[in-house]
Design a protein around this motif. Structure first.
Motif, PDB file in Angstrom:
ATOM      1  N   ILE A 271       1.156  -1.423   0.179  1.00  0.00           N
ATOM      2  CA  ILE A 271      -0.312  -0.157   0.207  1.00  0.00           C
ATOM      3  C   ILE A 271       1.162   0.884   0.232  1.00  0.00           C
ATOM      4  O   ILE A 271       1.457   1.962   1.161  1.00  0.00           O
ATOM      5  CB  ILE A 271      -1.299   0.006   1.063  1.00  0.00           C
ATOM      6  N   CYS A 276      -2.273   4.315  -3.946  1.00  0.00           N
ATOM      7  CA  CYS A 276      -3.163   5.046  -3.401  1.00  0.00           C
ATOM      8  C   CYS A 276      -3.923   6.033  -4.123  1.00  0.00           C
ATOM      9  O   CYS A 276      -5.052   6.056  -5.028  1.00  0.00           O
ATOM     10  CB  CYS A 276      -3.084   5.650  -1.980  1.00  0.00           C
ATOM     11  N   ARG A 277      -2.333   7.014  -5.281  1.00  0.00           N
ATOM     12  CA  ARG A 277      -3.672   7.951  -6.288  1.00  0.00           C
ATOM     13  C   ARG A 277      -4.309   7.527  -6.923  1.00  0.00           C
ATOM     14  O   ARG A 277      -5.279   7.569  -7.428  1.00  0.00           O
ATOM     15  CB  ARG A 277      -2.007   8.255  -6.671  1.00  0.00           C
ATOM     16  N   GLU A 280      -8.023   6.153  -6.086  1.00  0.00           N
ATOM     17  CA  GLU A 280      -8.383   7.539  -5.126  1.00  0.00           C
ATOM     18  C   GLU A 280      -8.753   8.203  -7.124  1.00  0.00           C
ATOM     19  O   GLU A 280     -10.080   8.592  -6.523  1.00  0.00           O
ATOM     20  CB  GLU A 280      -7.163   8.685  -5.222  1.00  0.00           C
ATOM     21  N   MET A 307      -3.772   4.712   4.998  1.00  0.00           N
ATOM     22  CA  MET A 307      -3.434   5.229   3.861  1.00  0.00           C
ATOM     23  C   MET A 307      -4.453   4.981   2.379  1.00  0.00           C
ATOM     24  O   MET A 307      -5.325   5.632   2.342  1.00  0.00           O
ATOM     25  CB  MET A 307      -1.884   4.608   3.147  1.00  0.00           C
ATOM     26  N   LEU A 308      -5.144   3.763   2.423  1.00  0.00           N
ATOM     27  CA  LEU A 308      -6.456   3.647   1.733  1.00  0.00           C
ATOM     28  C   LEU A 308      -7.804   3.889   2.206  1.00  0.00           C
ATOM     29  O   LEU A 308      -8.615   4.477   1.093  1.00  0.00           O
ATOM     30  CB  LEU A 308      -6.571   1.953   1.527  1.00  0.00           C
ATOM     31  N   LYS A 310      -7.925   6.917   3.455  1.00  0.00           N
ATOM     32  CA  LYS A 310      -7.700   8.167   2.956  1.00  0.00           C
ATOM     33  C   LYS A 310      -7.207   8.712   1.710  1.00  0.00           C
ATOM     34  O   LYS A 310      -8.117  10.058   0.869  1.00  0.00           O
ATOM     35  CB  LYS A 310      -6.003   8.829   3.539  1.00  0.00           C
ATOM     36  N   ALA A 311      -7.693   7.004   0.782  1.00  0.00           N
ATOM     37  CA  ALA A 311      -7.096   7.639  -0.564  1.00  0.00           C
ATOM     38  C   ALA A 311      -9.237   7.222  -1.657  1.00  0.00           C
ATOM     39  O   ALA A 311      -9.229   7.127  -2.654  1.00  0.00           O
ATOM     40  CB  ALA A 311      -6.603   6.451  -1.096  1.00  0.00           C
TER      41      ALA A 311
END
Length: 428
Positions: A271, A276-277, A280, A307-308, A310-311
């Motif tokens: 991850i 993540c970008r 997203e 992180m996931l 937040k994406a």
């Protein structure tokens, strides 16, 4: 089957006196609170004895350093998911450098290796080393001779070869389907439902197969939900994932993209900000992962899940009920509560499928129902997943639950509450 009213005896629930004083009501509430506390006394007494990955940080760090020193590697290597994949432990000689194996165990693992490939990432190996020998994590990752002596079960109990109307596609439901994209995993779980596909080497589906699967989605407008899985969907390259999600996102009738992955559990280094970008860009994306034991809930796993989230990814967990791993009401409750703390919603508990070589993991359905009885009402509804049996031959997920509706007569029903109180309930 519903039970007739006349065959049920029950006590009328206590009727509260509406003329009670405020003090009387408060005393009633205090008494009730004490009763409720006692109902989970057994869990409170053992909760601290069920370790999580956060509780084993020191042990994990020690074993992680051992692995890094052995491989003459550094922090940048450890945090590189490709390095983790290149250094998966997949033979008994390498494994024996890290964990103590008897002569019999070495021979048995070597024997299993002749029939079934196995591997685990250095990250997960460090977790195994930090746990007790032959514990919950060991059982999931290191081969057992029972895999080859077991003559029960089927290689494909879900009949996936009979539910594949197009290359790379599995379809069992009216409005959703699976695209199987790879056989690659960071760890080949010993209870894997698709162990027949593991083979001798990692293989991604060809671009032609993926194109054919996408065309099937385009040609069937009732498909609104596509699950990309394998193997592990997140072990595709970033470029391939970006292309595949972009294609699905461009199909007007596809409302939901789902990814099946165990990387937050077995390879959280996967991850990355770049991944993540990509995720997203194509909302909504749902990821269902597979935490099976509280020891798998680690700081690294939390970081990956953070992180996931937040994406914009919605996270769920599909645990598998496994003998010797989590077939204990207290362990399952602790697991689900720990998952909520890292923003992963417990979604399913799967009854282990009758896959050849895995029957030593399979519990009774009675055990599964007992676990559900110890969850409903005893913890937050958010921590209560649905217990699922996959009906054989591709007939789909079937929810199994304790019976709370005991009978029906006209507008009245009989309810069994989570406390086993039998209460009549009448609708207007």
């Amino acid at each position: 089957m519903a039970i007739r009213f006349e065959n049920i005896s029950f006590e009328q629930p206590e009727v509260l006196n509406t003329n009670s004083t405020g003090e009387e009501r408060r005393q009633f509430a205090i008494k009730r609170a004490a009763e409720l506390r006692e109902k989970i006394r057994d869990y409170l007494d053992v909760k601290g004895k069920i370790p999580t990955g956060f509780d084993r940080i020191d042990e994990y760090e020690r074993e992680r350093r051992r692995i890094l020193d052995s491989l003459q590697a550094g922090e940048d290597d450890w945090n590189d998911w490709r390095w983790q994949l290149r250094h998966r432990v997949s033979d008994v000689e390498t494994l024996s450098r890290y964990v103590e194996l008897s002569k019999e165990e070495r021979e048995e693992i070597a024997e299993v290796s002749k029939q079934f490939r196995w591997a685990l990432s250095p990250y997960y190996l460090a977790l195994v080393m930090a746990d007790e020998p032959h514990g919950a994590l060991w059982k999931q990752s290191i081969p057992s001779i029972q895999e080859v002596t077991d003559k029960n079960g089927s290689e494909d109990p879900m009949a996936e070869q009979w539910t594949s109307p197009a290359p790379g596609v599995t379809r069992r439901y009216p409005d959703r389907m699976i695209i199987n994209v790879t056989n690659r995993c960071a760890m080949f779980c010993r209870h894997c439902q698709r162990r027949r596909n593991i083979g001798n080497k990692d293989r991604h589906q060809t671009r032609a197969t993926l194109e054919a699967a996408l065309q099937y989605v385009r040609d069937n407008e009732e498909i609104r939900d596509v699950l990309v899985t394998g193997g592990d969907a997140l072990l595709l390259s970033n470029r391939t994932l970006d292309w595949l999600l972009r294609e699905l996102h461009s199909i007007p009738h596809v409302e939901i993209k789902r990814l099946g992955t165990r990387t937050p559990v077995t390879l959280p280094q996967r991850i990355t900000p770049e991944l993540c970008r990509i995720l997203e860009k194509y909302p909504p994306i749902y990821i269902n992962t597979q935490f099976n034991h509280p020891l798998e809930v680690t700081p690294e796993a939390k970081r990956a899940c953070d992180m996931l989230v937040k994406a914009g990814v919605v996270l769920g967990n599909q645990a598998v009920l496994l003998r010797g791993v989590n077939n204990d009401p207290h362990v399952m409750k602790k697991l689900n509560q720990e998952l909520l703390k890292i923003r992963v919603r417990p979604y399913y508990i799967f009854h282990a499928k009758n896959v050849k070589g895995t029957s030593h993991f399979i519990t009774s359905v009675k055990e599964g129902l007992e676990i559900m009885e110890h969850l409903r009402g005893y913890t937050s509804g958010l921590a209560v997943p649905t217990y699922i049996i996959n009906a054989p031959y591709g007939n789909g997920k079937t929810p199994i639950a304790p019976n709370y509706l005991l009978g029906r007569k006209g507008n009245q029903i009989l309810l069994r509450t989570w406390e086993n109180k039998i209460i009549p309930y009448e609708t207007p």
